[in-house]
Enzyme design. Structure first.
Site, short mmCIF file in Angstrom:
data_model
loop_
_atom_site.label_atom_id
_atom_site.label_comp_id
_atom_site.label_asym_id
_atom_site.label_seq_id
_atom_site.Cartn_x
_atom_site.Cartn_y
_atom_site.Cartn_z
N HIS A 126 1.06 1.45 6.93
CA HIS A 126 1.29 2.76 6.30
C HIS A 126 1.77 3.77 7.33
O HIS A 126 2.71 4.53 7.10
CB HIS A 126 -0.02 3.33 5.73
N LYS B 252 -10.52 2.83 -10.46
CA LYS B 252 -10.80 2.02 -9.26
C LYS B 252 -11.81 2.73 -8.37
O LYS B 252 -11.58 3.88 -7.99
CB LYS B 252 -9.51 1.83 -8.46
N ARG C 175 7.22 -4.48 2.39
CA ARG C 175 6.71 -5.48 3.34
C ARG C 175 7.47 -6.79 3.24
O ARG C 175 7.75 -7.45 4.22
CB ARG C 175 5.23 -5.75 3.05
N SER D 21 -4.52 -2.89 2.56
CA SER D 21 -5.85 -2.29 2.71
C SER D 21 -6.92 -3.26 2.20
O SER D 21 -8.00 -3.37 2.78
CB SER D 21 -5.93 -0.97 1.94
O1 PNS Z 1 -1.05 2.04 -2.30
P1 PNS Z 1 -0.70 1.60 -3.70
O2 PNS Z 1 -1.96 1.45 -4.54
O3 PNS Z 1 0.17 0.37 -3.72
O4 PNS Z 1 0.19 2.80 -4.33
C1 PNS Z 1 0.66 2.74 -5.65
C2 PNS Z 1 0.91 4.17 -6.15
C3 PNS Z 1 -0.37 4.98 -6.05
C4 PNS Z 1 1.98 4.82 -5.28
C5 PNS Z 1 1.41 4.08 -7.62
O5 PNS Z 1 0.49 3.38 -8.38
C6 PNS Z 1 1.62 5.47 -8.23
O6 PNS Z 1 2.65 6.08 -7.99
N1 PNS Z 1 0.61 5.96 -8.97
C7 PNS Z 1 0.63 7.29 -9.56
C8 PNS Z 1 0.70 7.23 -11.08
C9 PNS Z 1 2.14 7.04 -11.54
O7 PNS Z 1 3.00 7.86 -11.25
N2 PNS Z 1 2.36 5.92 -12.23
C10 PNS Z 1 3.69 5.56 -12.72
C11 PNS Z 1 4.45 4.75 -11.67
S1 PNS Z 1 6.08 4.38 -12.20
#
Ligand code: PNS
Length: 167
Positions: free
Chosen positions: A18, A42, A91, A128
């Site tokens: 990150h 979560k 990644r 993570s």
């Molecule tokens: O670290 P992660 O859990 O892989 O991050 C994923 C994250 C939090 C960036 C993604 O789930 C997100 O953008 N969540 C916010 C809610 C949202 O906008 N959902 C629609 C995505 S198209």
């Protein structure tokens, strides 16, 4: 006019992969927002406030990183702050399908762009969840997370071990 971007994620906790993405974004943009997205379904190892505090301390040296939590859509976070770009680390090819889906959905919703940064290969296997699993089972993750995170992880695992298990 500042050029702004956001690096979003769960960051439970932040790791060196990150950080590599955030540092590189901080060299490309005037201001980089790190948005810690709240997922109410979560339960993380760290609270959202704890995650933000760690990221703030670790990224302070870059000088242009602003850390905030957000509950709701990422596109709303971007619209409210006039952020035109999302920066994500990729990644491996396995990340691509889902990241592309999210990028296209987000672009369709508000026109926000997503830029992908190829993760430093040193960190391409990092997540993570894996770090928490390895650390909880006694493995050495000291080369994968910043020192502050290592200390907090060690403390949190010790606290959990000390808690009586429910019958
Ligand atoms: O670290 P992660 O859990 O892989 O991050 C994923 C994250 C939090 C960036 C993604 O789930 C997100 O953008 N969540 C916010 C809610 C949202 O906008 N959902 C629609 C995505 S198209």
């Amino acid at each position: 006019m500042f050029r702004r971007a956001v690096c979003p994620g769960s960051f439970d906790p932040i790791h060196n992969g990150h950080l590599d993405t955030i540092e590189r974004a901080s060299r490309l943009y005037d201001v980089v927002h790190v948005a810690v997205l709240v997922n109410p379904s979560k339960k993380g190892m760290f609270s959202v406030d704890e995650r933000c505090a760690m990221i703030e301390e670790i990224t302070a040296e870059y000088g242009n990183v602003k850390v905030e939590s957000h509950q709701g859509l990422l596109v709303d976070y971007c619209r409210d702050r006039e952020i035109p770009a999302i920066v994500k680390g990729l990644r491996a090819v396995s990340d691509f399908d889902y990241e592309l889906q999210m990028a296209q959905m987000n672009h369709g919703l508000t026109g926000v762009e997503t830029l992908f940064v190829p993760t430093n290969p040193t960190y391409s296997f990092l997540s993570s969840s894996l770090i928490k699993e390895v650390a909880t089972l006694g493995g050495d993750v000291s080369h994968l997370v910043p020192d502050l995170v290592l200390r907090r992880l060690t403390e949190r695992i010790a606290e959990r071990r000390a808690q009586p298990t429910k019958p």
